[in-house]
Design a protein around this motif. Structure first.
Motif, mmCIF file in Angstrom:
data_model
loop_
_atom_site.group_PDB
_atom_site.id
_atom_site.type_symbol
_atom_site.label_atom_id
_atom_site.label_comp_id
_atom_site.label_asym_id
_atom_site.label_seq_id
_atom_site.Cartn_x
_atom_site.Cartn_y
_atom_site.Cartn_z
ATOM 1 N N VAL A 75 45.293 26.757 46.732
ATOM 2 C CA VAL A 75 46.220 27.018 45.631
ATOM 3 C C VAL A 75 46.796 28.424 45.723
ATOM 4 O O VAL A 75 47.991 28.651 45.485
ATOM 5 N N VAL A 76 45.974 29.412 46.091
ATOM 6 C CA VAL A 76 46.470 30.785 46.226
ATOM 7 C C VAL A 76 47.553 30.855 47.295
ATOM 8 O O VAL A 76 48.628 31.442 47.082
ATOM 9 N N ILE A 77 47.293 30.241 48.443
ATOM 10 C CA ILE A 77 48.264 30.292 49.543
ATOM 11 C C ILE A 77 49.522 29.510 49.187
ATOM 12 O O ILE A 77 50.653 29.982 49.401
ATOM 13 N N ASP B 200 42.196 37.563 45.050
ATOM 14 C CA ASP B 200 41.014 36.764 44.714
ATOM 15 C C ASP B 200 41.380 35.287 44.744
ATOM 16 O O ASP B 200 42.550 34.904 44.577
ATOM 17 N N ASP B 201 40.375 34.425 44.941
ATOM 18 C CA ASP B 201 40.665 32.992 45.048
ATOM 19 C C ASP B 201 40.854 32.323 43.693
ATOM 20 O O ASP B 201 41.067 31.104 43.633
ATOM 21 N N ASP B 202 40.768 33.088 42.589
ATOM 22 C CA ASP B 202 41.000 32.507 41.264
ATOM 23 C C ASP B 202 42.311 32.996 40.659
ATOM 24 O O ASP B 202 42.428 33.146 39.440
ATOM 25 N N VAL B 203 43.325 33.242 41.508
ATOM 26 C CA VAL B 203 44.634 33.673 41.030
ATOM 27 C C VAL B 203 45.672 32.622 41.380
ATOM 28 O O VAL B 203 45.492 31.808 42.301
ATOM 29 N N VAL B 204 46.782 32.659 40.642
ATOM 30 C CA VAL B 204 47.945 31.820 40.903
ATOM 31 C C VAL B 204 49.166 32.726 40.914
ATOM 32 O O VAL B 204 49.396 33.485 39.959
ATOM 33 N N VAL B 205 49.946 32.673 41.991
ATOM 34 C CA VAL B 205 51.125 33.521 42.153
ATOM 35 C C VAL B 205 52.337 32.795 41.586
ATOM 36 O O VAL B 205 52.559 31.611 41.883
ATOM 37 N N GLN B 206 53.127 33.506 40.776
ATOM 38 C CA GLN B 206 54.308 32.911 40.142
ATOM 39 C C GLN B 206 55.616 33.608 40.511
ATOM 40 O O GLN B 206 56.676 33.156 40.097
ATOM 41 N N GLN B 207 55.551 34.694 41.296
ATOM 42 C CA GLN B 207 56.760 35.411 41.711
ATOM 43 C C GLN B 207 56.602 35.887 43.148
ATOM 44 O O GLN B 207 55.511 35.848 43.724
ATOM 45 N N ASP B 208 57.710 36.351 43.710
ATOM 46 C CA ASP B 208 57.702 36.858 45.079
ATOM 47 C C ASP B 208 56.947 38.186 45.126
ATOM 48 O O ASP B 208 57.180 39.081 44.303
ATOM 49 N N LEU B 209 56.056 38.337 46.098
ATOM 50 C CA LEU B 209 55.218 39.528 46.218
ATOM 51 C C LEU B 209 55.696 40.484 47.303
ATOM 52 O O LEU B 209 54.990 41.452 47.639
#
Length: 644
Positions: A360-362, A474-483
């Motif tokens: 999910v993170v990737i 961390d593996d408990d994050v969700v990305v919602q924008q461009d980094l």
């Protein structure tokens, strides 16, 4: 002679007449005495001992008279007046009054006003005015108890008098719905009462046991005492064989009726308060012990559920591992090696032993990136999950991004002691309760979950010797924008770019950090999103600094996690570059009250806390932000029943 005889007869008649008058007077007097007692004049005298059975049924019949709402209120007024008169006479215990009137009652404020009205009024004995006063309720009480049904005074669905149900409903409306309140929890977890008959039988059994010792001492009440004893034995036998309503015998309703009838008879007599008080204390002690046991048990089971991998995720990892060894796929090591060591690309590092979480993170990072071809993800895991991770990321593609899976336990690092085996340690989380620095002294204590680097994070410069900068997720994050903007940060000689947690200062953690060796006004920082300057890290020898602090702080009584907290905060003292707090929003793993608008604006969502989104304990309203990045088309997900 004739005159003497006549005088003698006259005197005899007079004596006979006086005897008749005396007898008639005695008869009339004997009739007046019962009339005096029947008219209630005997209430002026206080009789000793327990009341007889012949005196009680009349008052009992009076108390069962009400058939509608108004008469029911009048009945309660009779009880209040009787309780007031008894308290003036013998100062009986409130425990006895409470136990004698078991069942729904008026609220305390209404009952208090009701008692004051009864106290201030002068009730005439047997007068017409008194009879009317007891039958008409006060205006305030009549208005506070609206009548829902004029034909009955009992709600069939609830089993309570209508006035009691109205009061309960009004109290429920006053309950404040906010995060952390019992009302909020009860509203979300409302369930129908299970085994209500068993609970009712237990309540009746406690009441009967409390009354029995006093009833057994009463003279001429052998029949009632024997009836109570038989009912108690019968219910004890039933409850020893049945723990649920389904197990109860079919004739249990009749047994309950017999017990209720016996208790109703026992309530007609005054009982010794010592027995009732003793039984109530036993119930209280048993309930308190049972509550403490269940609290400890629930806390243990909660921690067990949080730290244990769900069955579906364990199944997924095992199936992927078995499939990998059935037919090893071509993992394209050469093409991956070229990208994994190229310092010009954007390198992301994830420490995880969870296939779905790292996926999910990737996936969320790639889906929101403008150019995924420049992205390289390094997933560091343990030997148990290594082959499952490898097969998963070979079966699933993420646009043009590259994913490399590394086994921490098989890495060969320079300048690393061979005697010390490498092992995977995930970011550490600590539950911290504190008063915020900016909050007033009387403000409530705030609770947060701090996530911090583990021992494995301090091996990054040795693992990626050819790289100068990485972004750790961390593996408990969700990305919602461009980094991509993170790679152009000018960190000004700092090593770790992180979101600072200035509500918590290091001075508030002095019990863990000690008194000296750091700036007490420095802010705490959190992992989740961290930009690491590996070149600056190597120049400052931060890995050696961390290991030295860890050795100095390690004791036999402290855990590795507690040592990592202190060593991490002190190792990066003065080396934290504060990034904008809008980059990451924390608390989705423990805080129910996060604003939805704030969630939509955040670049990264951090599920720090115990309620991770892949667990059943996860907060439901936050789960869909995580679930939408799952690869649901994979066959192993359906075979292992992964319905996160």
């Amino acid at each position: 002679m004739k005159g003497g005889a006549s005088s003698y007869g006259y005197s005899a008649k007079r004596r006979w007449r006086g005897l008749v008058i005396g007898v008639l007077g005695l008869v009339i007097l004997s009739m007046l005495v019962p009339l005096v007692f029947l008219l209630g004049l005997h209430n002026g005298f206080r009789s000793a001992g327990y009341p007889s059975e012949q005196q009680r049924p009349t008052s009992a019949l009076k108390k069962k008279k009400p058939v509608n709402q108004e008469s029911r209120i009048g009945y309660d007024k009779y009880e209040v007046r009787d309780a007031w008169n008894e308290s003036e006479g013998d100062q009986s215990s409130h425990v006895c009054d409470l136990f004698r009137k078991l069942g729904p009652t008026l609220p305390k404020d209404v009952l208090r006003n009701f008692t004051n009205n009864a106290k201030n009024k002068t009730f005439g004995r047997g007068s017409k005015h008194n009879s009317q006063a007891t039958e008409v309720p006060p205006r305030s009480i009549a208005q506070s108890l609206p009548v829902k049904n004029q034909n009955t005074n009992v709600d069939a669905a609830v089993g309570l008098p209508l006035y009691a149900k109205d009061v309960v409903d009004d109290i429920g409306k006053l309950c404040e719905f906010k995060f952390g309140s019992y009302c909020h929890w009860r509203q979300e977890h409302r369930e129908e009462m299970k085994d209500s008959m068993v609970k009712k039988l237990k309540d009746q059994l406690f009441v009967a046991r409390a009354f029995y010792p006093s009833i057994a001492k009463l003279p001429r009440q052998d029949k009632l005492s024997r009836e109570l004893k038989l009912n108690i034995q019968e219910l004890e036998r039933v409850l020893s064989e049945s723990t649920t309503d389904v197990d109860l015998p079919p004739q249990i309703a009749k047994k309950l009726q017999r017990m209720e009838a016996a208790i109703a008879k026992a309530k007609l007599f005054h009982v010794e308060c010592n027995n009732v008080d003793k039984k109530l204390r036993q119930i209280y002690d048993m309930t308190e012990d049972e509550a403490n046991f269940h609290m400890k048990q629930s806390a243990f089971l909660y921690q067990l559920a949080v730290q244990t991998m769900p069955k579906s995720l364990h199944c997924l990892s095992m199936r992927l591992t078995v499939e990998y060894f059935k037919s090893p796929p071509n993992d394209m090591k050469l093409s991956m090696a070229e990208k994994s060591t190229d310092p010009m690309l954007h390198h992301y590092v994830i420490f995880s032993n969870n296939v779905l979480a790292s996926s999910v993170v990737i996936n969320s990072t790639v889906m929101h990136s403008k150019e995924s071809v420049n992205q390289v993800f390094h997933v560091l895991t343990d030997e148990q999950n290594y082959f499952a991770m490898k097969l998963w990321f070979l079966r699933n593609t993420y646009k043009e991004a590259t994913v490399q899976v590394l086994n921490m336990e098989s890495l060969k690092l320079d300048n690393h002691s061979k005697a010390t085996l490498l092992h995977l340690s995930l970011p550490e989380e600590f539950r911290v309760s504190f008063h915020s620095v900016d909050s007033p002294p009387m403000a409530p204590i705030r609770t947060e979950y701090m996530s911090i680097f583990s021992h494995s994070h301090y091996l990054l410069p040795k693992i990626f010797q050819n790289l100068n900068k990485v972004v750790v997720l961390d593996d408990d994050v969700v990305v919602q924008q461009d980094l991509s903007a993170l790679w152009s940060l000018d960190m000004g000689g700092k090593v770790n770019a992180a979101v600072q947690f200035c509500s918590l200062r290091l001075d508030q953690l002095k019990k863990y950090l000690g008194e000296n060796g750091y700036n007490k006004n420095s802010c705490a920082w959190m992992s989740g999103l961290n930009v690491i300057d590996l070149a600056r890290w190597r120049n400052l020898n931060l890995t050696e600094t961390f290991q030295r602090l860890a050795r100095e702080m390690t004791t036999h009584e402290e855990s590795i996690e507690a040592v990592a907290l202190r060593a991490s905060l002190l190792s990066f003292e003065g080396l934290i570059y504060a990034i904008d707090g809008g980059w990451i929003l924390s608390g989705l793993g423990h805080d129910y009250g996060i604003d939805i608008e704030a969630i939509s604006k955040a670049a990264i969502l951090h599920y720090n806390g115990n309620m991770k989104p892949w667990l059943e304990l996860g907060i439901p309203k936050y789960k869909h932000y995580w679930k939408k990045f799952l690869s649901r088309e994979d066959q192993f997900l359906s075979e292992c029943n992964v319905n996160s």
